[in-house]
Design a protein around this motif. Structure first.
Motif, PDB file in Angstrom:
ATOM      1  N   GLU A 109       0.834  -1.203   0.000  1.00 44.79           N
ATOM      2  CA  GLU A 109       0.000   0.000   0.000  1.00 44.79           C
ATOM      3  C   GLU A 109       0.871   1.255   0.000  1.00 44.79           C
ATOM      4  N   THR A 110       1.972   1.200   0.760  1.00 48.17           N
ATOM      5  CA  THR A 110       2.909   2.320   0.758  1.00 48.17           C
ATOM      6  C   THR A 110       3.470   2.570  -0.633  1.00 48.17           C
ATOM      7  N   LEU A 111       3.878   1.498  -1.315  1.00 44.74           N
ATOM      8  CA  LEU A 111       4.397   1.639  -2.671  1.00 44.74           C
ATOM      9  C   LEU A 111       3.332   2.176  -3.613  1.00 44.74           C
ATOM     10  N   ASN A 112       2.086   1.758  -3.402  1.00 45.28           N
ATOM     11  CA  ASN A 112       0.992   2.227  -4.249  1.00 45.28           C
ATOM     12  C   ASN A 112       0.768   3.723  -4.076  1.00 45.28           C
ATOM     13  N   PHE A 113       0.824   4.201  -2.831  1.00 43.55           N
ATOM     14  CA  PHE A 113       0.681   5.638  -2.577  1.00 43.55           C
ATOM     15  C   PHE A 113       1.914   6.398  -3.046  1.00 43.55           C
ATOM     16  N   PRO A 229     -15.820   3.642 -17.261  1.00 43.26           N
ATOM     17  CA  PRO A 229     -14.706   2.787 -16.848  1.00 43.26           C
ATOM     18  C   PRO A 229     -13.677   2.636 -17.970  1.00 43.26           C
ATOM     19  N   ILE A 230     -12.436   2.485 -17.568  1.00 43.07           N
ATOM     20  CA  ILE A 230     -11.341   2.319 -18.525  1.00 43.07           C
ATOM     21  C   ILE A 230     -11.426   0.933 -19.159  1.00 43.07           C
ATOM     22  N   ASN A 231     -11.178   0.884 -20.467  1.00 37.96           N
ATOM     23  CA  ASN A 231     -11.141  -0.392 -21.169  1.00 37.96           C
ATOM     24  C   ASN A 231     -10.085  -1.308 -20.532  1.00 37.96           C
ATOM     25  N   PRO A 232     -10.394  -2.570 -20.267  1.00 34.17           N
ATOM     26  CA  PRO A 232      -9.413  -3.468 -19.632  1.00 34.17           C
ATOM     27  C   PRO A 232      -8.084  -3.542 -20.369  1.00 34.17           C
ATOM     28  N   ASN A 233      -8.093  -3.322 -21.687  1.00 41.22           N
ATOM     29  CA  ASN A 233      -6.835  -3.373 -22.435  1.00 41.22           C
ATOM     30  C   ASN A 233      -5.903  -2.210 -22.102  1.00 41.22           C
ATOM     31  N   ALA A 234      -6.445  -1.136 -21.484  1.00 43.43           N
ATOM     32  CA  ALA A 234      -5.641   0.052 -21.178  1.00 43.43           C
ATOM     33  C   ALA A 234      -5.327   0.173 -19.699  1.00 43.43           C
ATOM     34  N   ILE A 235      -5.644  -0.842 -18.912  1.00 43.89           N
ATOM     35  CA  ILE A 235      -5.398  -0.801 -17.469  1.00 43.89           C
ATOM     36  C   ILE A 235      -4.004  -1.335 -17.175  1.00 43.89           C
ATOM     37  N   LEU A 236      -3.291  -0.661 -16.287  1.00 44.90           N
ATOM     38  CA  LEU A 236      -1.966  -1.114 -15.887  1.00 44.90           C
ATOM     39  C   LEU A 236      -2.076  -2.482 -15.206  1.00 44.90           C
ATOM     40  N   PRO A 237      -1.306  -3.467 -15.636  1.00 48.00           N
ATOM     41  CA  PRO A 237      -1.423  -4.815 -15.051  1.00 48.00           C
ATOM     42  C   PRO A 237      -0.942  -4.858 -13.607  1.00 48.00           C
ATOM     43  N   ASP A 238      -1.502  -5.781 -12.839  1.00 48.70           N
ATOM     44  CA  ASP A 238      -1.084  -5.973 -11.452  1.00 48.70           C
ATOM     45  C   ASP A 238       0.308  -6.597 -11.407  1.00 48.70           C
ATOM     46  N   LEU A 239       1.079  -6.193 -10.394  1.00 49.34           N
ATOM     47  CA  LEU A 239       2.416  -6.751 -10.238  1.00 49.34           C
ATOM     48  C   LEU A 239       2.406  -8.043  -9.431  1.00 49.34           C
ATOM     49  N   LEU A 240       1.604  -8.087  -8.379  1.00 53.34           N
ATOM     50  CA  LEU A 240       1.610  -9.238  -7.469  1.00 53.34           C
ATOM     51  C   LEU A 240       0.242  -9.889  -7.378  1.00 53.34           C
ATOM     52  N   GLY A 241      -0.551  -9.760  -8.419  1.00 51.34           N
ATOM     53  CA  GLY A 241      -1.872 -10.362  -8.395  1.00 51.34           C
ATOM     54  C   GLY A 241      -2.914  -9.422  -7.832  1.00 51.34           C
ATOM     55  N   THR A 243      -4.485  -9.661  -5.101  1.00 47.26           N
ATOM     56  CA  THR A 243      -4.499  -9.558  -3.638  1.00 47.26           C
ATOM     57  C   THR A 243      -3.940  -8.223  -3.166  1.00 47.26           C
ATOM     58  N   TYR A 244      -3.026  -7.656  -3.916  1.00 47.88           N
ATOM     59  CA  TYR A 244      -2.361  -6.412  -3.518  1.00 47.88           C
ATOM     60  C   TYR A 244      -2.725  -5.292  -4.488  1.00 47.88           C
ATOM     61  N   ASN A 245      -2.811  -4.083  -3.933  1.00 50.04           N
ATOM     62  CA  ASN A 245      -3.099  -2.900  -4.751  1.00 50.04           C
ATOM     63  C   ASN A 245      -1.802  -2.314  -5.292  1.00 50.04           C
ATOM     64  N   LEU A 246      -1.128  -3.097  -6.116  1.00 54.33           N
ATOM     65  CA  LEU A 246       0.148  -2.662  -6.674  1.00 54.33           C
ATOM     66  C   LEU A 246       0.181  -3.020  -8.147  1.00 54.33           C
ATOM     67  N   ASN A 247       0.405  -2.013  -8.981  1.00 53.37           N
ATOM     68  CA  ASN A 247       0.359  -2.250 -10.420  1.00 53.37           C
ATOM     69  C   ASN A 247       1.688  -1.912 -11.079  1.00 53.37           C
ATOM     70  N   VAL A 313      -5.295   7.114 -13.084  1.00 54.84           N
ATOM     71  CA  VAL A 313      -6.426   6.831 -13.970  1.00 54.84           C
ATOM     72  C   VAL A 313      -6.385   5.398 -14.497  1.00 54.84           C
ATOM     73  N   LEU A 314      -5.217   4.949 -14.900  1.00 58.12           N
ATOM     74  CA  LEU A 314      -5.102   3.638 -15.529  1.00 58.12           C
ATOM     75  C   LEU A 314      -4.790   2.524 -14.527  1.00 58.12           C
ATOM     76  N   GLY A 315      -4.555   2.889 -13.285  1.00 60.23           N
ATOM     77  CA  GLY A 315      -4.211   1.859 -12.321  1.00 60.23           C
ATOM     78  C   GLY A 315      -5.004   1.891 -11.033  1.00 60.23           C
ATOM     79  N   THR A 316      -5.075   3.059 -10.411  1.00 56.92           N
ATOM     80  CA  THR A 316      -5.705   3.147  -9.090  1.00 56.92           C
ATOM     81  C   THR A 316      -7.218   3.214  -9.172  1.00 56.92           C
ATOM     82  N   VAL A 317      -7.751   4.009 -10.102  1.00 55.75           N
ATOM     83  CA  VAL A 317      -9.212   4.158 -10.216  1.00 55.75           C
ATOM     84  C   VAL A 317      -9.644   3.865 -11.652  1.00 55.75           C
ATOM     85  N   PRO A 318      -9.454   2.651 -12.142  1.00 53.01           N
ATOM     86  CA  PRO A 318      -9.833   2.357 -13.533  1.00 53.01           C
ATOM     87  C   PRO A 318     -11.340   2.306 -13.763  1.00 53.01           C
TER      88      PRO A 318
END
Length: 420
Positions: A109-113, A229-241, A243-247, A313-318
């Motif tokens: 979460e710290t890394l995400n912020f 909502p942002i098209n799924p093709n334009a969303i930043l992929p998750d780094l650790l799945g 479970t974590y809010n990290l992209n 836009v593309l990661g935190t609030v898609p």
């Protein structure tokens, strides 16, 4: 008096040069890194005092201080240590979780912020190195977010291409909004502080208008000032799945930190940036096009700050964003750049610290009932102490940098009378 005796008398008045080790110790103790670290320590100490003052348990225990003083002191310690323990567990690692995978979640979460704070701080720091004060982060983020978001939901492209085009559109929007400032500075001499403040308002009301206008940014069939909502093709992929809010935005931020470090430290463009920042008149005499450096610097600065909006836009609030997408990051970036001393890696670690404050502040409020405003006060105090290095040196009795020493005496050396 003979010439030899006169020379000996004058030589006695000259101070001995400091040794190599004294010079090295002085540079370490009076350096910017030590000042930044001690500024954080002082801010945490003052924050602990404020936490104690607002804690009702401490107020209750202080009512019978003279009867049982240890109870009051123990309550004060429990209040401050409990608050900072919650801050740590909400930002780094939660020891109360059953396994490592769930315990490390606060750090993600710290890394995400921290990711948008770092990249926005890099943009502000780059402008600092050229002698420009970019406080238009809010406007640059909003324009970049609007451009990236529009491409993100209005087009239907292949997965990787869609993400790349959306990021490129956002970078172009942020760079354009910052480039306007550089162009006006170079061509008309307009002060960048005034221009960036005005462009913040222009960007805010422009994006607000587009969010309320069908066919622009407003979601089709909706009356709310929010995008689709942002098209799924334009969303930043998750780094650790999931479970974590990290992209993947964190990887982009690390890459941009390396890039900015290389530009400022290893490239000819960075040399010209630093030369203009140190002395624009001398740089102009040396043949550097100062006006072009202002434009280039603000283009890069606007693009970097805009990247913070793109990550959100593309990661935190898609699911869609509104005009409040910046969430104060544009101004927090100034603090991060100051704490990092406008150095890329300093900004990186300063962004991590402020990301920890944001992530841990909510945990501190939930666990101990400490107002989240205390964290904001601590952040403000860090800036205050960083802006006043003599105060920090005086409190910790640090030496003054050798270059700032004043002469011990400006009087002429007294010569002893020598009898003939």
């Amino acid at each position: 008096m003979s010439d030899n005796k006169l020379t000996a008398e004058v030589a006695e008045t000259k101070p001995a040069p400091p040794s190599r080790w004294n010079v090295a110790l002085n540079e370490i103790l009076s350096g910017s890194i030590i000042i930044s670290i001690l500024s954080v320590v002082l801010a945490l100490v003052v924050g602990a005092i404020l936490i104690v003052l607002v804690d009702p348990k401490v107020a209750t225990a202080s009512g019978y201080f003279f009867a049982r003083p240890l109870d009051t002191l123990g309550s004060m310690w429990d209040s401050a240590s409990g608050a900072y323990s919650s801050l740590f567990q909400g930002a780094i690692y939660n020891f109360r979780r059953p396994d490592f995978a769930s315990g490390i979640r606060p750090f993600t979460e710290t890394l995400n912020f921290a990711a948008p704070l770092i990249v926005a701080g890099l943009g502000v720091a780059l402008a600092f190195r050229v002698g420009l004060f970019n406080i238009g982060g809010r406007g640059q983020m909003l324009i970049a977010a609007a451009c990236a978001g529009y491409v993100g939901f209005a087009f239907d492209l292949p997965p990787v291409l869609h993400l790349v085009v959306a990021i490129a559109a956002g970078l172009a929007g942020g760079a354009l909004w910052g480039g306007i400032v550089g162009l006006l500075k170079a061509r008309t001499g307009a002060h960048e502080v005034i221009v960036t403040i005005m462009l913040n308002y222009v960007a805010f009301y422009l994006v607000s208008y587009m969010l309320r206008t069908p066919g622009l940014l407003q979601a089709p069939g909706s009356n709310n000032p929010k995008t689709a909502p942002i098209n799924p093709n334009a969303i930043l992929p998750d780094l650790l799945g999931t479970t974590y809010n990290l992209n993947f935005g964190l990887i982009i931020v690390i890459a941009l930190t390396v890039l900015v470090w290389w530009i400022l430290s290893r490239s000819s463009l960075g040399f010209q940036f630093r030369a203009v920042g140190e002395n624009p008149n001398a740089a102009r005499v040396a043949g550097i096009r100062v006006d072009r450096m202002y434009i280039y610097a603000m283009l890069l600065s606007g693009g970097l700050v805009g990247m913070a909006g793109i990550i959100q836009v593309l990661g935190t609030v898609p699911s869609g964003f509104s005009s409040g997408i910046d969430a104060g990051i544009g101004f927090d970036a100034i603090t991060v750049a100051l704490l990092g001393r406008a150095r890329p890696w300093g900004v990186f670690f300063a962004g991590l610290l402020f990301g920890a404050f944001k992530a841990g502040g909510f945990a501190m409020q939930a666990a101990e009932g400490i107002p989240i405003d205390i964290v904001l006060v601590v952040q403000s105090l860090i800036v205050l102490f960083i802006a006043a290095p003599p105060l920090v040196r005086a409190l910790f009795r640090l030496p003054t940098p050798l270059g700032e020493h004043k002469p011990v005496s400006l009087r002429k050396p007294k010569l002893k009378a020598v009898a003939r």
